[in-house]
Design a protein around this motif. Structure first.
Motif, PDB file in Angstrom:
ATOM      1  N   SER A 458       0.834  -1.201   0.000  1.00 25.77           N
ATOM      2  CA  SER A 458       0.000   0.000   0.000  1.00 25.77           C
ATOM      3  C   SER A 458       0.871   1.255   0.000  1.00 25.77           C
ATOM      4  O   SER A 458       0.635   2.196  -0.772  1.00 25.77           O
ATOM      5  CB  SER A 458      -0.929  -0.010   1.221  1.00 25.77           C
ATOM      6  OG  SER A 458      -1.606   1.233   1.347  1.00 25.77           O
ATOM      7  N   ALA A 459       1.862   1.279   0.872  1.00 31.34           N
ATOM      8  CA  ALA A 459       2.754   2.439   0.938  1.00 31.34           C
ATOM      9  C   ALA A 459       3.480   2.646  -0.384  1.00 31.34           C
ATOM     10  O   ALA A 459       3.678   3.788  -0.824  1.00 31.34           O
ATOM     11  CB  ALA A 459       3.750   2.250   2.077  1.00 31.34           C
ATOM     12  N   THR A 461       2.405   1.960  -3.383  1.00 33.50           N
ATOM     13  CA  THR A 461       1.535   2.550  -4.405  1.00 33.50           C
ATOM     14  C   THR A 461       1.510   4.069  -4.278  1.00 33.50           C
ATOM     15  O   THR A 461       1.532   4.788  -5.283  1.00 33.50           O
ATOM     16  CB  THR A 461       0.093   2.003  -4.304  1.00 33.50           C
ATOM     17  OG1 THR A 461      -0.492   2.364  -3.046  1.00 33.50           O
ATOM     18  CG2 THR A 461       0.058   0.490  -4.480  1.00 33.50           C
ATOM     19  N   HIS A 462       1.483   4.559  -3.059  1.00 29.67           N
ATOM     20  CA  HIS A 462       1.473   6.012  -2.858  1.00 29.67           C
ATOM     21  C   HIS A 462       2.833   6.620  -3.199  1.00 29.67           C
ATOM     22  O   HIS A 462       2.898   7.759  -3.695  1.00 29.67           O
ATOM     23  CB  HIS A 462       1.083   6.331  -1.419  1.00 29.67           C
ATOM     24  CG  HIS A 462      -0.353   6.023  -1.116  1.00 29.67           C
ATOM     25  ND1 HIS A 462      -1.390   6.877  -1.431  1.00 29.67           N
ATOM     26  CD2 HIS A 462      -0.935   4.929  -0.548  1.00 29.67           C
ATOM     27  CE1 HIS A 462      -2.543   6.336  -1.071  1.00 29.67           C
ATOM     28  NE2 HIS A 462      -2.303   5.164  -0.528  1.00 29.67           N
ATOM     29  N   SER A 463       3.893   5.871  -2.957  1.00 27.53           N
ATOM     30  CA  SER A 463       5.223   6.389  -3.286  1.00 27.53           C
ATOM     31  C   SER A 463       5.385   6.566  -4.794  1.00 27.53           C
ATOM     32  O   SER A 463       6.117   7.460  -5.244  1.00 27.53           O
ATOM     33  CB  SER A 463       6.310   5.468  -2.730  1.00 27.53           C
ATOM     34  OG  SER A 463       6.429   4.277  -3.496  1.00 27.53           O
ATOM     35  N   VAL A 464       4.716   5.709  -5.587  1.00 24.60           N
ATOM     36  CA  VAL A 464       4.779   5.841  -7.050  1.00 24.60           C
ATOM     37  C   VAL A 464       4.193   7.183  -7.481  1.00 24.60           C
ATOM     38  O   VAL A 464       4.765   7.882  -8.334  1.00 24.60           O
ATOM     39  CB  VAL A 464       4.041   4.679  -7.742  1.00 24.60           C
ATOM     40  CG1 VAL A 464       3.945   4.929  -9.241  1.00 24.60           C
ATOM     41  CG2 VAL A 464       4.744   3.356  -7.476  1.00 24.60           C
ATOM     42  N   PHE A 465       3.066   7.560  -6.881  1.00 28.19           N
ATOM     43  CA  PHE A 465       2.451   8.851  -7.239  1.00 28.19           C
ATOM     44  C   PHE A 465       3.317  10.019  -6.791  1.00 28.19           C
ATOM     45  O   PHE A 465       3.433  11.025  -7.504  1.00 28.19           O
ATOM     46  CB  PHE A 465       1.042   8.941  -6.631  1.00 28.19           C
ATOM     47  CG  PHE A 465       0.008   8.205  -7.426  1.00 28.19           C
ATOM     48  CD1 PHE A 465      -0.719   8.841  -8.415  1.00 28.19           C
ATOM     49  CD2 PHE A 465      -0.227   6.852  -7.199  1.00 28.19           C
ATOM     50  CE1 PHE A 465      -1.666   8.155  -9.157  1.00 28.19           C
ATOM     51  CE2 PHE A 465      -1.170   6.159  -7.934  1.00 28.19           C
ATOM     52  CZ  PHE A 465      -1.895   6.814  -8.921  1.00 28.19           C
ATOM     53  N   ARG A 466       3.947   9.892  -5.618  1.00 34.83           N
ATOM     54  CA  ARG A 466       4.853  10.960  -5.184  1.00 34.83           C
ATOM     55  C   ARG A 466       6.032  11.086  -6.158  1.00 34.83           C
ATOM     56  O   ARG A 466       6.449  12.191  -6.516  1.00 34.83           O
ATOM     57  CB  ARG A 466       5.354  10.676  -3.764  1.00 34.83           C
ATOM     58  CG  ARG A 466       4.280  10.848  -2.691  1.00 34.83           C
ATOM     59  CD  ARG A 466       4.880  10.890  -1.296  1.00 34.83           C
ATOM     60  NE  ARG A 466       5.509   9.630  -0.923  1.00 34.83           N
ATOM     61  CZ  ARG A 466       4.861   8.640  -0.296  1.00 34.83           C
ATOM     62  NH1 ARG A 466       3.570   8.761  -0.010  1.00 34.83           N
ATOM     63  NH2 ARG A 466       5.488   7.523   0.037  1.00 34.83           N
ATOM     64  N   SER A 566      -3.891   0.101  -5.281  1.00 33.32           N
ATOM     65  CA  SER A 566      -4.087   0.827  -4.020  1.00 33.32           C
ATOM     66  C   SER A 566      -5.535   0.735  -3.550  1.00 33.32           C
ATOM     67  O   SER A 566      -5.808   0.519  -2.360  1.00 33.32           O
ATOM     68  CB  SER A 566      -3.691   2.293  -4.202  1.00 33.32           C
ATOM     69  OG  SER A 566      -3.903   3.029  -3.019  1.00 33.32           O
ATOM     70  N   ASP A 567      -6.474   0.876  -4.485  1.00 27.84           N
ATOM     71  CA  ASP A 567      -7.901   0.818  -4.124  1.00 27.84           C
ATOM     72  C   ASP A 567      -8.263  -0.531  -3.514  1.00 27.84           C
ATOM     73  O   ASP A 567      -8.964  -0.597  -2.492  1.00 27.84           O
ATOM     74  CB  ASP A 567      -8.765   1.065  -5.360  1.00 27.84           C
ATOM     75  CG  ASP A 567      -8.748   2.513  -5.817  1.00 27.84           C
ATOM     76  OD1 ASP A 567      -8.365   3.389  -5.019  1.00 27.84           O
ATOM     77  OD2 ASP A 567      -9.103   2.762  -6.980  1.00 27.84           O
ATOM     78  N   VAL A 568      -7.814  -1.608  -4.140  1.00 30.11           N
ATOM     79  CA  VAL A 568      -8.184  -2.942  -3.658  1.00 30.11           C
ATOM     80  C   VAL A 568      -7.499  -3.236  -2.328  1.00 30.11           C
ATOM     81  O   VAL A 568      -8.119  -3.808  -1.414  1.00 30.11           O
ATOM     82  CB  VAL A 568      -7.856  -4.011  -4.716  1.00 30.11           C
ATOM     83  CG1 VAL A 568      -8.069  -5.413  -4.148  1.00 30.11           C
ATOM     84  CG2 VAL A 568      -8.743  -3.815  -5.946  1.00 30.11           C
ATOM     85  N   LEU A 569      -6.246  -2.852  -2.181  1.00 30.04           N
ATOM     86  CA  LEU A 569      -5.565  -3.051  -0.892  1.00 30.04           C
ATOM     87  C   LEU A 569      -6.269  -2.273   0.205  1.00 30.04           C
ATOM     88  O   LEU A 569      -6.478  -2.785   1.316  1.00 30.04           O
ATOM     89  CB  LEU A 569      -4.105  -2.617  -0.996  1.00 30.04           C
ATOM     90  CG  LEU A 569      -3.173  -3.510  -1.821  1.00 30.04           C
ATOM     91  CD1 LEU A 569      -1.808  -2.853  -1.956  1.00 30.04           C
ATOM     92  CD2 LEU A 569      -3.036  -4.899  -1.196  1.00 30.04           C
ATOM     93  N   GLU A 579      -5.385  -0.574   8.673  1.00 29.53           N
ATOM     94  CA  GLU A 579      -5.107   0.603   7.872  1.00 29.53           C
ATOM     95  C   GLU A 579      -4.345   0.233   6.607  1.00 29.53           C
ATOM     96  O   GLU A 579      -3.608  -0.753   6.570  1.00 29.53           O
ATOM     97  CB  GLU A 579      -4.272   1.611   8.677  1.00 29.53           C
ATOM     98  CG  GLU A 579      -5.001   2.209   9.871  1.00 29.53           C
ATOM     99  CD  GLU A 579      -6.110   3.160   9.459  1.00 29.53           C
ATOM    100  OE1 GLU A 579      -6.013   3.744   8.359  1.00 29.53           O
ATOM    101  OE2 GLU A 579      -7.069   3.318  10.237  1.00 29.53           O
ATOM    102  N   ALA A 580      -4.525   1.065   5.568  1.00 28.27           N
ATOM    103  CA  ALA A 580      -3.727   0.973   4.352  1.00 28.27           C
ATOM    104  C   ALA A 580      -2.801   2.187   4.342  1.00 28.27           C
ATOM    105  O   ALA A 580      -3.190   3.265   3.889  1.00 28.27           O
ATOM    106  CB  ALA A 580      -4.623   0.968   3.118  1.00 28.27           C
ATOM    107  N   PRO A 581      -1.598   2.060   4.877  1.00 27.27           N
ATOM    108  CA  PRO A 581      -0.732   3.235   5.063  1.00 27.27           C
ATOM    109  C   PRO A 581      -0.262   3.837   3.749  1.00 27.27           C
ATOM    110  O   PRO A 581      -0.084   3.140   2.747  1.00 27.27           O
ATOM    111  CB  PRO A 581       0.444   2.675   5.865  1.00 27.27           C
ATOM    112  CG  PRO A 581       0.466   1.224   5.552  1.00 27.27           C
ATOM    113  CD  PRO A 581      -0.956   0.824   5.347  1.00 27.27           C
ATOM    114  N   LYS A 582      -0.067   5.162   3.771  1.00 27.23           N
ATOM    115  CA  LYS A 582       0.478   5.862   2.608  1.00 27.23           C
ATOM    116  C   LYS A 582       1.995   5.873   2.620  1.00 27.23           C
ATOM    117  O   LYS A 582       2.620   6.150   1.596  1.00 27.23           O
ATOM    118  CB  LYS A 582      -0.071   7.286   2.560  1.00 27.23           C
ATOM    119  CG  LYS A 582      -1.573   7.346   2.344  1.00 27.23           C
ATOM    120  CD  LYS A 582      -2.072   8.777   2.236  1.00 27.23           C
ATOM    121  CE  LYS A 582      -3.575   8.799   1.964  1.00 27.23           C
ATOM    122  NZ  LYS A 582      -4.094  10.186   1.842  1.00 27.23           N
TER     123      LYS A 582
END
Length: 585
Positions: A458-459, A461-466, A566-569, A579-582
């Motif tokens: 999950s984290a 996936t958010h790092s890819v957007f960053r 990210s959505d499914v996780l 939690e699904a952490p960022k």
């Protein structure tokens, strides 16, 4: 958006178009047809057993029928290859354009992807924990709390109308013992020397604040009046204090019930509710006067060698008939169960689910029998048993008892390892299998720790957007833009990840209908593994990295894939209660 249901319907239509005739002249049963992912991904994207389950009723060879079905499937626009394997399995491979459309649909639904209507709004009562209000939650309650809460979340997501319920066992001998235990703590708070807590009473220090609160509220007045009156007040205050403690302990685990049902209400007004429920069973012919033979082994507490009022439970599936009235005229614990079940039915539930510890295995048949008798078989009742959890630290048994007496509290465990590892790991085995919970393993940051591995995905996936924002500046990542770009995805690894995402709706329905929430934890681990594997491919092959500054359209398409993961996780972890952490710290 359940592609497996979609292809089940397609294959059923194909079978019907073949005009197959059953040998006995009856109607072919198409419900036994399954469509699922092949065990070996190299065999294709989907596999069906249609030919194997229909060949015998039709009177033909499975492979011959499979070839006919395969030929018809080759004409489907989304299918690029069909093979017959083994004794008659039909394997399908789907076009890249199909997976691209699937991903676009996933992005449009967001975290609602996987939500199902299979439950049809059916009212389901899930009762779990229901610990005696005699102290704080201990680790023995933990697994049932997580299984029950996660199952209730899952059923709600699958379209059932779910109520989460806690049955407060606030009547009976254990409450009398609790009251006497607190009376000692009350006297202690007044300055008396009480010495060692007598055997049979609750010794935990957690009762001291209750005694102190009573002393502050009543002074010495509880010692001046009749003892029975004082005990009634003490029991009432203590139950309230214990339930407040239990609610706090459960909240630490992110467990929140909607209904707390008090057993005492069944005994109110001269046990009016129990009498009414027993009378109903009597009128239905389920009650008689008789004697029970002594059971083998240790005698249960409710067995008496006398004629008594009995529930004819053996006629509805139980092992023995059950007594309802004790020799002193009071009702047995099972009689209260009769009234409680009747109350649930009166609230309109079509299904009752009980989450019990493995030591309550003897309750299964009696509860099932009771449901048949009370509802005439119209209400479904099921019991999930949770095996014991063994606490370990680096393979060694854990001793953590603090203020609770002779057990490990749930709060102890949550404070040491956190809520999310507990909730995830309590589901990482089927509930009827024993579980080893090792503090060291559930907190280590490695692939061997499933909850870390899933949350790390999950984290990531958010790092890819960053990373995309850092390298490419302002970039449109709205869902509409992401969904519109997915036709750029053609790599087999990317499409395989879409296929894994597409399994989520089927997983939700299967886990809900089978009452097996552990399936969700397994799926999330598999999805995380697939995502990490594709990430690693990008490390080895730069062209496969999610962010390619020189190809912005392809980057947007790949960001769509990452967003879907990210959505499914996030969705799955929420159902588990984690939690699904960022980001991971």
């Amino acid at each position: 958006m359940n592609l497996f249901s979609d292809f089940h319907d397609r294959i059923s239509r194909i079978v019907q178009s073949l005009d197959l005739q059953a040998k006995d002249g009856g109607t072919l049963d198409l419900s036994r047809i399954t469509v699922e992912p092949p065990r070996d991904p190299s065999h294709g994207d989907l596999a069906t057993n249609a030919a194997m389950v229909l060949a015998k009723p039709v009177g033909t060879a499975p492979r011959a029928l499979a070839e006919r079905i395969a030929e018809a499937l080759r004409a489907e626009p989304d299918v690029i290859a069909v093979d017959v394997a083994g004794p008659g399995f039909v394997n399908l491979r789907l076009a890249p354009s199909f997976w691209q459309l699937q991903l676009a649909g996933i992005l449009k639904r967001g975290q609602d992807f996987g939500r199902s209507t299979v439950g049809g709004g059916r009212k389901v009562n899930v009762e779990y924990v229901s610990a005696n209000p005699t102290g704080p939650m201990h680790v023995g309650h933990c697994r049932g709390a997580v299984v029950g809460d996660s199952l209730a979340n899952l059923l709600g997501f699958a379209g059932f109308d779910v109520t989460k319920e806690y049955y407060i066992n606030d009547a009976g001998v254990q409450i009398d013992v609790l009251g006497r235990s607190v009376m000692l703590r009350y006297r202690e708070a007044l300055g008396e020397e009480i010495g060692e807590i007598p055997s049979g009473l609750y010794p935990g220090d957690y009762l001291k604040p209750v005694g102190q609160a009573l002393a502050k509220e009543f002074g010495r007045s509880l010692l001046d009046g009749p003892e029975d009156d004082a005990l009634a007040i003490v029991k009432d205050r203590t139950i309230n204090a214990m339930m407040a403690m239990i609610r706090e302990d459960l909240a630490l685990l992110n467990v929140h019930h909607e209904v707390f049902f008090s057993e005492r209400t069944l005994h109110a007004d001269n046990a009016k509710a129990i009498r009414a429920a027993v009378n109903d069973l009597t009128l239905a012919g389920h009650i008689y006067k008789g004697k029970l033979p002594p059971p083998k082994g240790e005698l249960p507490e409710d067995w008496e060698d006398r004629e008594q009022t009995l529930f004819r439970s053996t006629e509805v599936g139980d092992d023995i008939d059950r007594p309802l009235i004790k020799s002193d005229g009071s009702y047995t614990y099972f009689a209260a169960d009769v009234a409680y079940l009747k109350d649930k039915v009166s609230r309109g539930f079509g299904e009752l689910i009980f989450i019990l510890g493995a030591d309550h295995g003897g309750y299964v048949k009696r509860l099932e029998a009771l449901a048949k008798a009370v509802t005439g078989g119209k209400v479904e009742l099921s019991v999930l048993l949770c095996q014991l959890v063994k606490l370990l630290r680096n393979g060694e048994p854990v001793r953590m008892s603090k203020r609770a007496g002779e057990f490990v509290t749930l709060r102890d465990v949550v404070e040491e390892v956190g809520r999310d590892p507990i909730r995830f790991m309590m589901l990482y085995r089927k509930s009827d299998a024993p579980l080893d919970f090792d503090f060291a393993k559930v907190t280590e940051q490695s692939k061997d720790n499933p909850v870390f591995y899933v949350q790390y995905a999950s984290a990531r996936t958010h790092s890819v957007f960053r990373q995309a924002r850092e390298q490419m500046g302002a970039i449109d990542t709205s869902r509409e833009t992401l969904a519109a770009a997915v036709s750029k995805l053609e790599d087999s690894g990317e499409l395989a990840l879409v296929a894994k995402l597409s399994e989520y709706p089927r997983l939700i329905e299967q886990a809900a209908l089978s009452r097996e929430p552990h399936r969700l934890a397994f799926y999330l681990y598999d999805l995380a593994s697939a995502f990490h594997a594709h990430w690693n491919r990008g490390n080895d092959q730069p062209d496969l990295r999610f962010v390619k500054v020189t190809e912005p359209e392809l980057t947007v398409a790949r960001l769509g894939l990452v967003q879907a993961v990210s959505d499914v996780l996030t969705s799955g972890l929420a159902l588990i209660g984690a939690e699904a952490p960022k980001e991971m710290r």
